[in-house]
Design an enzyme around this catalytic site. Structure first.
Site, PDB file in Angstrom:
ATOM      1  N   ARG A 151       1.259  -1.271  -0.335  1.00  0.00           N
ATOM      2  CA  ARG A 151      -0.326   0.140   0.336  1.00  0.00           C
ATOM      3  C   ARG A 151       0.584   1.270   0.285  1.00  0.00           C
ATOM      4  NH1 ARG A 151      -1.953   0.342   6.587  1.00  0.00           N
ATOM      5  NH2 ARG A 151      -0.309   1.559   6.952  1.00  0.00           N
ATOM      6  N   GLY A 152       0.288   2.429  -0.245  1.00  0.00           N
ATOM      7  CA  GLY A 152       1.158   3.302   0.012  1.00  0.00           C
ATOM      8  C   GLY A 152       1.981   3.789  -0.943  1.00  0.00           C
ATOM      9  N   ASP A 202       5.850  -7.887   1.627  1.00  0.00           N
ATOM     10  CA  ASP A 202       5.253  -7.007   3.010  1.00  0.00           C
ATOM     11  C   ASP A 202       4.680  -7.886   3.933  1.00  0.00           C
ATOM     12  OD1 ASP A 202       3.596  -4.854   4.407  1.00  0.00           O
ATOM     13  OD2 ASP A 202       3.487  -4.102   1.817  1.00  0.00           O
ATOM     14  N   TYR A 211      12.348   6.375  15.163  1.00  0.00           N
ATOM     15  CA  TYR A 211      12.134   6.544  13.819  1.00  0.00           C
ATOM     16  C   TYR A 211      13.158   7.642  13.155  1.00  0.00           C
ATOM     17  CZ  TYR A 211       9.657   7.966   9.053  1.00  0.00           C
ATOM     18  OH  TYR A 211       8.867   8.138   8.199  1.00  0.00           O
ATOM     19  N   LEU A 241      10.603  10.416  24.223  1.00  0.00           N
ATOM     20  CA  LEU A 241      11.426   8.785  24.942  1.00  0.00           C
ATOM     21  C   LEU A 241      10.912   8.948  26.218  1.00  0.00           C
ATOM     22  CD1 LEU A 241      13.959   7.839  23.409  1.00  0.00           C
ATOM     23  CD2 LEU A 241      15.538   9.129  24.602  1.00  0.00           C
ATOM     24  N   ALA A 242      11.298   9.912  27.081  1.00  0.00           N
ATOM     25  CA  ALA A 242      11.006   9.486  28.495  1.00  0.00           C
ATOM     26  C   ALA A 242       9.277   8.379  28.340  1.00  0.00           C
ATOM     27  CB  ALA A 242      10.458  10.575  28.857  1.00  0.00           C
TER      28      ALA A 242
HETATM   29  N1  LIG Z   1       3.796   9.534   4.552  1.00  0.00           N
HETATM   30  C1  LIG Z   1       4.192  10.338   4.760  1.00  0.00           C
HETATM   31  O1  LIG Z   1       4.346  11.303   5.010  1.00  0.00           O
HETATM   32  C2  LIG Z   1       6.559   9.842   5.201  1.00  0.00           C
HETATM   33  C3  LIG Z   1       7.467  10.742   4.649  1.00  0.00           C
HETATM   34  C4  LIG Z   1       9.300  10.308   4.940  1.00  0.00           C
HETATM   35  C5  LIG Z   1       9.289   9.111   4.964  1.00  0.00           C
HETATM   36  N2  LIG Z   1       7.962   8.361   5.310  1.00  0.00           N
HETATM   37  C6  LIG Z   1       8.255   6.387   4.821  1.00  0.00           C
HETATM   38  O2  LIG Z   1       8.041   6.526   3.006  1.00  0.00           O
HETATM   39  C7  LIG Z   1       8.079   5.026   3.831  1.00  0.00           C
HETATM   40  C8  LIG Z   1       6.436   3.855   3.426  1.00  0.00           C
HETATM   41  O3  LIG Z   1       5.778   5.562   4.396  1.00  0.00           O
HETATM   42  P1  LIG Z   1       3.907   5.442   3.714  1.00  0.00           P
HETATM   43  O4  LIG Z   1       3.510   5.901   4.045  1.00  0.00           O
HETATM   44  O5  LIG Z   1       3.351   4.613   2.609  1.00  0.00           O
HETATM   45  O6  LIG Z   1       3.789   4.058   4.974  1.00  0.00           O
HETATM   46  P2  LIG Z   1       2.672   2.605   4.963  1.00  0.00           P
HETATM   47  O7  LIG Z   1       2.413   2.078   6.178  1.00  0.00           O
HETATM   48  O8  LIG Z   1       0.972   3.116   4.063  1.00  0.00           O
HETATM   49  O9  LIG Z   1       3.147   1.707   4.047  1.00  0.00           O
HETATM   50  C9  LIG Z   1       4.491   1.172   4.582  1.00  0.00           C
HETATM   51  C10 LIG Z   1       4.410  -0.451   4.244  1.00  0.00           C
HETATM   52  O10 LIG Z   1       5.222  -1.650   4.660  1.00  0.00           O
HETATM   53  C11 LIG Z   1       4.980  -2.066   5.474  1.00  0.00           C
HETATM   54  N3  LIG Z   1       5.723  -3.090   6.523  1.00  0.00           N
HETATM   55  C12 LIG Z   1       5.966  -2.343   7.849  1.00  0.00           C
HETATM   56  N4  LIG Z   1       6.605  -2.904   8.503  1.00  0.00           N
HETATM   57  C13 LIG Z   1       6.802  -4.054   7.860  1.00  0.00           C
HETATM   58  C14 LIG Z   1       7.900  -5.666   7.273  1.00  0.00           C
HETATM   59  N5  LIG Z   1       8.838  -5.766   8.715  1.00  0.00           N
HETATM   60  N6  LIG Z   1       7.874  -5.847   6.664  1.00  0.00           N
HETATM   61  C15 LIG Z   1       7.477  -5.979   5.303  1.00  0.00           C
HETATM   62  N7  LIG Z   1       6.879  -4.758   5.651  1.00  0.00           N
HETATM   63  C16 LIG Z   1       6.098  -3.848   5.967  1.00  0.00           C
HETATM   64  C17 LIG Z   1       3.565  -1.827   5.765  1.00  0.00           C
HETATM   65  O11 LIG Z   1       2.462  -3.253   6.156  1.00  0.00           O
HETATM   66  C18 LIG Z   1       2.987  -1.275   4.795  1.00  0.00           C
HETATM   67  O12 LIG Z   1       2.430  -1.310   3.608  1.00  0.00           O
HETATM   68  C19 LIG Z   1       8.063   4.601   5.135  1.00  0.00           C
HETATM   69  O13 LIG Z   1       9.442   4.544   5.482  1.00  0.00           O
HETATM   70  C20 LIG Z   1       8.248   5.937   5.995  1.00  0.00           C
HETATM   71  O14 LIG Z   1       8.652   5.941   6.723  1.00  0.00           O
HETATM   72  C21 LIG Z   1       6.515   8.133   4.310  1.00  0.00           C
END
Ligand SMILES: NC(=O)c1ccc[n+]([C@@H]2O[C@H](COP(=O)([O-])OP(=O)(O)OC[C@H]3O[C@@H](n4cnc5c(N)ncnc54)[C@H](O)[C@@H]3O)[C@@H](O)[C@H]2O)c1
Length: 469
Positions: A241-242, A262, A375, A319-320
């Site tokens: 997704r996403g 995933d 994060y 963090l705390a």
């Molecule tokens: N949305 C934002 O504004 C934004 C901003 C900066 C960075 N990001 C980064 O972009 C990336 C995608 O973000 P998104 O917004 O699409 O998030 P999302 O939560 O919609 O999608 C993340 C996907 O990663 C999968 N996932 C999580 N843990 C997993 C694991 N252990 N093994 C396999 N798959 C796993 C989830 O099931 C999900 O399908 C992430 O790394 C996020 O940190 C997003």
């Protein structure tokens, strides 16, 4: 995810209301569509003294089919353009209020600037041409990497261009982007994939960036600009997704065969995404200890050419208040798992010669963020990884880069409390959040066979966010 304010102020009633109340009116960004021309219109070309890029640029612009019109600072342009078969003429400023003859892009070759006393043409070009730039237009400045300059004065002048380019991005608004490309001596012919990306609607949400292109000693593989990833296999984590689903879609549209990964609980969504792309779904938890070896085995003797580490999670708390489990799991999924997977793929030779690794970082990893110490640590680590690994991978002609998204409209950002979400959305030069496809297109450019000269770098996809700028 939708931005209701952006939709409202771009409706006839909303536009009138916004203008009478003096509210900001974010532009609807022009994005790439396969059924619309990617490059069209006029590029105004300007240059500083002794420009070194113009010859290469003339050939590249000829291949895009755009018309390059010469500002008086670029006297050499017209004969060069004619030699390369570029439609050309002289730059004429457009009368204010007129939509005729507006520029799609402004391009300035600053590669020959050796001293800060040589900025006059830079000023004159943008001063004369800025008002003629169309909405969603592009500004691209070409310079030299300061650290590669022969004299301290040249280094100073080239470094100064960063402040200039970033300021123009903040002034221009109207969906206009402004970026600086540092071309190392000898890398002039390697700039085409990057120039195309920054001229194209594919870079709609990338502004205020500085990208360095280094020379490489090996020849680039032959590729087709329409399907540059044809014949390549791409592994994308978090593809259900996403942003991950969008990355998978864009890489597939560029010709790659996609293997999406995933977590097992997202298998149904992953299967659906991969089926639509004719790709392969692998339901693996990337953080499980057995996953790296299982992935290497699943990729078999065909190997993989592109690895996109997109899967990521947030577990926000100051963090705390943060539990040890939340601290550990975010660092493990977002960072340590990438290290383990890359090690396994590199050791087994599964990631092929000439490959690409692209990590998804975040502007939180650049600026830090209250409530996101886990994060931000993981995402800053992604940047450290890219910078530390790049020199080691050069021998295999593998590049490693990261993208750092800002506020992107996804389920992850939909969870953010309203006031913080609104601030994140608007505090950038585009006054809006980006779309997953903006991150995906940036990754496709870094994965491009023509991007061989880009490694060890971080490109923000944040609409020039004020956070961490
Ligand atoms: N949305 C934002 O504004 C934004 C901003 C900066 C960075 N990001 C980064 O972009 C990336 C995608 O973000 P998104 O917004 O699409 O998030 P999302 O939560 O919609 O999608 C993340 C996907 O990663 C999968 N996932 C999580 N843990 C997993 C694991 N252990 N093994 C396999 N798959 C796993 C989830 O099931 C999900 O399908 C992430 O790394 C996020 O940190 C997003």
């Amino acid at each position: 995810m939708t931005d209701a304010y952006l939709n409202f102020v771009n409706s006839p009633f909303g536009a009138r209301l916004a203008s009478s109340l003096g509210l900001p009116k974010p532009e609807v960004l022009r994005r790439y569509r396969a059924d619309q021309p990617e490059f069209e219109g006029l590029i105004a070309v300007g240059a500083g003294p002794q420009p070194r890029m113009l010859e290469a640029l003339a050939g590249m612009i000829a291949r895009t089919g755009m018309t390059g019109v010469a500002h008086e600072s670029a006297g050499l342009w017209i004969p060069l353009a004619q030699r390369h078969g570029v439609m050309t003429g002289r730059f004429e400023p457009v009368a204010s209020g007129s939509s005729q003859g507006r520029m799609s892009a402004l391009l300035f070759d600053a590669s020959g600037i050796e001293d800060v006393t040589q900025f006059d043409t830079l000023y004159a070009f943008f001063h004369d041409a800025l008002r003629s730039l169309d909405k969603c237009g592009r500004m691209v400045v070409f310079g030299r990497p300061p650290e590669a300059c022969a004299t301290t004065r040249q280094w100073t002048a080239q470094r100064a261009l960063e402040g200039f380019t970033r300021s123009l991005g903040k002034e221009a608004r109207r969906g206009i982007t402004s970026n600086l490309i540092h071309v190392a001596p000898g890398a002039e012919a390697l700039t085409e994939a990057t120039l195309r990306f920054f001229l194209s609607p594919r870079s709609a949400y990338v502004s205020g960036q500085v990208v360095r292109i280094d020379a490489v000693t090996h020849a680039l593989p032959v590729f087709d600009w329409k399907q540059p990833l044809a014949g390549r296999r791409a592994l994308v984590t978090g593809a259900a997704r996403g942003i991950g689903a969008s990355i998978a879609g864009v890489l597939a549209a560029e010709g790659a065969r996609v293997i999406g990964v995933d977590i097992p609980s997202a298998k149904e969504a992953l299967d659906q995404t991969m089926r639509a792309l004719n790709g392969t779904a692998l339901a693996f938890d990337i953080a499980a200890p057995e996953t790296p070896a299982q992935l290497a085995a699943a990729l078999d003797e065909n190997g993989v050419d592109i690895v996109v580490h997109n899967a990521g999670v947030t577990k926000d708390k100051t963090l705390a208040k943060m539990t040890e489990a939340a601290w550990r799991s975010v660092i493990d999924i977002n960072l340590a798992a990438q290290e383990r997977i890359d090690d396994a793929l590199l050791e087994a030779g599964t990631l092929r010669h000439g490959g690409r690794i692209i990590g998804v970082s975040s502007i939180s990893g650049i600026a830090g963020n209250a409530g996101q110490s886990n994060y931000a640590t993981s995402k800053a680590g992604v940047i450290g990884r890219v910078q530390s690994m790049a020199p080691h991978l050069r021998e295999r002609h593998i590049t490693i880069n990261a993208v750092a998204p800002g506020f992107i409209e996804t389920q992850m950002t939909a969870k953010i409390p309203f006031a913080i979400r609104e601030a994140g959305r608007r505090m950038n030069s585009m006054s809006q959040g980006g779309q997953p496809v903006d991150v995906a297109q940036t990754i496709a450019w870094l994965a491009h066979p023509g991007s061989a000269g880009i490694t060890g770098q971080v490109v923000r996809v944040c609409g020039q966010s004020l956070i961490g700028a």
